[in-house]
Design an enzyme around this catalytic site. Sequence first.
Site, short mmCIF file in Angstrom:
data_model
loop_
_atom_site.label_atom_id
_atom_site.label_comp_id
_atom_site.label_asym_id
_atom_site.label_seq_id
_atom_site.Cartn_x
_atom_site.Cartn_y
_atom_site.Cartn_z
N GLU A 74 42.29 42.80 6.69
CA GLU A 74 40.89 43.03 6.33
C GLU A 74 40.67 42.23 5.04
O GLU A 74 41.00 42.69 3.95
CB GLU A 74 40.60 44.50 6.09
CG GLU A 74 39.12 44.74 5.81
CD GLU A 74 38.86 45.93 4.89
OE1 GLU A 74 37.72 46.39 4.88
OE2 GLU A 74 39.77 46.36 4.18
N ASP B 116 44.70 47.00 4.84
CA ASP B 116 43.42 47.31 4.21
C ASP B 116 43.27 46.58 2.88
O ASP B 116 44.25 46.36 2.15
CB ASP B 116 43.34 48.83 3.98
CG ASP B 116 42.04 49.25 3.37
OD1 ASP B 116 41.00 49.09 4.03
OD2 ASP B 116 42.05 49.73 2.22
#
EC number: 2.4.1.18
Length: 738
Positions: free
Chosen positions: A468, A415
């Site tokens: 990401e 993330d």
Amino acid sequence: MTIDTCPDRLRVDAHDLELIRICRHHNPHGVFGWHRIGEASDDPYLAVVRTRQIGAEKVVLRMDGVGEIEMVNTGDDIFVAGLENADPHAYRLEVTWPGGFTTDLADAYNFLPTLGDMDLYLIGEGRHEHLWEVLGSHVRRYDSTMGDVDGVSFAVWAPNAKGVAVIGDFNGWNCTQHPMRSLGSSGVWEIFIPGVKKGATYKYAIHTPDARRDKADPMARRAETPPATGSIVCESSFTWSDDEWMDTRRTTDWQKKPMSVYEVHLGSWNLGEDYRDLAKDLVDYVKEMGYTHVEFMPVAEHPFGGSWGYQVSGYYAPSSRWGTPDGLRYLIDQFHRNGIGVLVDWVPAHFPKDDWALARFDGPALYEHPDWRRGEQTDWGTYVFDFGRREVKNFLVANALYWCEEFHVDGLRVDAVASMLYLDYSKKDGEWLPNQYGGREHLEAVQFLQEMNATVHRTFPGVLTVAEESTSWPGVTAPTDHNGLGFSMKWNMGWMNDTLSYFKEDPINRSWHHGEITFSMVYAYSEKFILPISHDEVVHGKGSLWTRMPGDAWNKAAGVRSLFGYMWAHPGKQLLFQGQEFAQKQEWGESRSLDWGDKEGWEGEYHRGVTELVKKLNAVYAATPALYTLDDKPEGFSWVKCDDAQGNVLAFIRHGSDGDKLLCVCNFGGMTHKGYNLGMPEAGTWELVLNTDAKEFEGAGNELAETVSTITYPWDNQDHSISIDIPAMSVQWYLKQA
């Protein structure tokens, strides 16, 4: 021997006693336990045993080959016994408590450290790849002539602490009962406590020069269910049954395989279900829908459910909200037994400021960077890891390995990578520090990501790492030996933003936005991409896919279906967040179940139609190598029609490594095109294998030819062409026949 006759040599030294009282002794094992005290001219004692038993009325020393000796309370509940024999013997303590209750104990201060010299060396070097096996709490058993000793070892890295003690439900949360010893310059504190069992709740009482901080264990493998914040002694008894999956995974190149991912928030897919419930219901659903993988939003423990797991307090502890660690193992095992891979979201970028967790763990900054300009993400109210510190980098790299080793996960979706790569990410002038060369690149974070990726891929072949990353940082999926970051794949955020921006436009306006839907092919092969429509796109007022689509219910459903038909045919793997597979009307909320009732209402047929389409897309996709074998190669794609902005038409061919071809034709406009000509690069016959406008998906059900053949009629600079009908708001796939 009585208190009056107890020699000073047997008592605790005054300086040591003061440090014990204030919980700042670095070596309580040098005070308590058995110790040789040498020759003496004025008394017969050659050894001593000391123990502190808070609140005890009497302590009897039972020593192998010696017998029983009643110990003397010298004050501060410190009991001592002098021994005339200087040879060490196994012993136990019989402790009598108020009310006459008696316990038989082994002595916590009569055991060697549970970490060896090599462990401490590797921790100091930041290279202990199995960190979770030596730090944290571990159930252990030792053989003894006085009977087997069961208990739990505790070890924690706290280099700035003046003293550390284990507190828990087994010692009344009293920080003076079990002080830990410091293992030299390693910064590690350690103790083995006999009698503690699996399931015990504990924390560390960490003493700094100015305060006591009761902290959850950073390496705890289980935690209390929030809002409780204690750590729990954990021991797995799970037996895996996924050998076939794991063996196959080692040699699988997912870049050349079909990969369709279903993103799930475990707590809200069906509210109230735990890991073991989901092992039946969720596994069956994902298998029925035809997904190849599931991706869990973060499962590591987190204090605030509204963070969705992206603010982690327990990096090694699966969230107790949904059951036990073995429950999560069972869930993953069931996915594997059904041929479905499991990815988990992993959050090494930042962590919350809760004072009982990692934040300022032993006083000053430890896990976080000490300078707020590098050590804080003010937008999120979180601390940023100090990626340049060896031990911190080790904590994170080992954590990545932990999830692969202990939970058999098949991939880590990392993330917020962009926030790690740029020192000025979401910061104003004066709020960030440049790197040593004056630039904005976070060089230590880059090195950490490279090390993490290289280590995971070396240790666990076939495991994916997915970034990401929302910028154009070069080489995110390039190998580390080519100076890339080394990720297996990257989320294509540009495709997602442009595509959703395009589809929210009324079809009558889409001709003015045609470049948004074609631009992705300019950079489609710069990285190895996954096309995501993730949880981030259906929250915070953005609306669901359903509400973003213009028009009435029929047109909304047609818009979602055409988006999916285009998405599954576009180069790259695909990911869809839960609820979008049936076009949930509302935004997602973590505190309620998915709106399964959307398929039962008066517009329910449209939502059921979207569900059936996703099933069909996954099935045809998995059976069509042209859609996945050359995903990251330019030769896997060729345009047929990309310049008809006025007609809102796109057409392209996907090419497989074995020569098969699939033609995708999209009409994103509100008008049906009859007899639409497409120039084709070669002669042949094409079979219709998917039509998003079909009646089975609650489309208009216009009759379309099952096969179409080219004719020798030049069109768009091609020698051959076909003429087809393209219904409004629809996508068709045609497979070339041999």
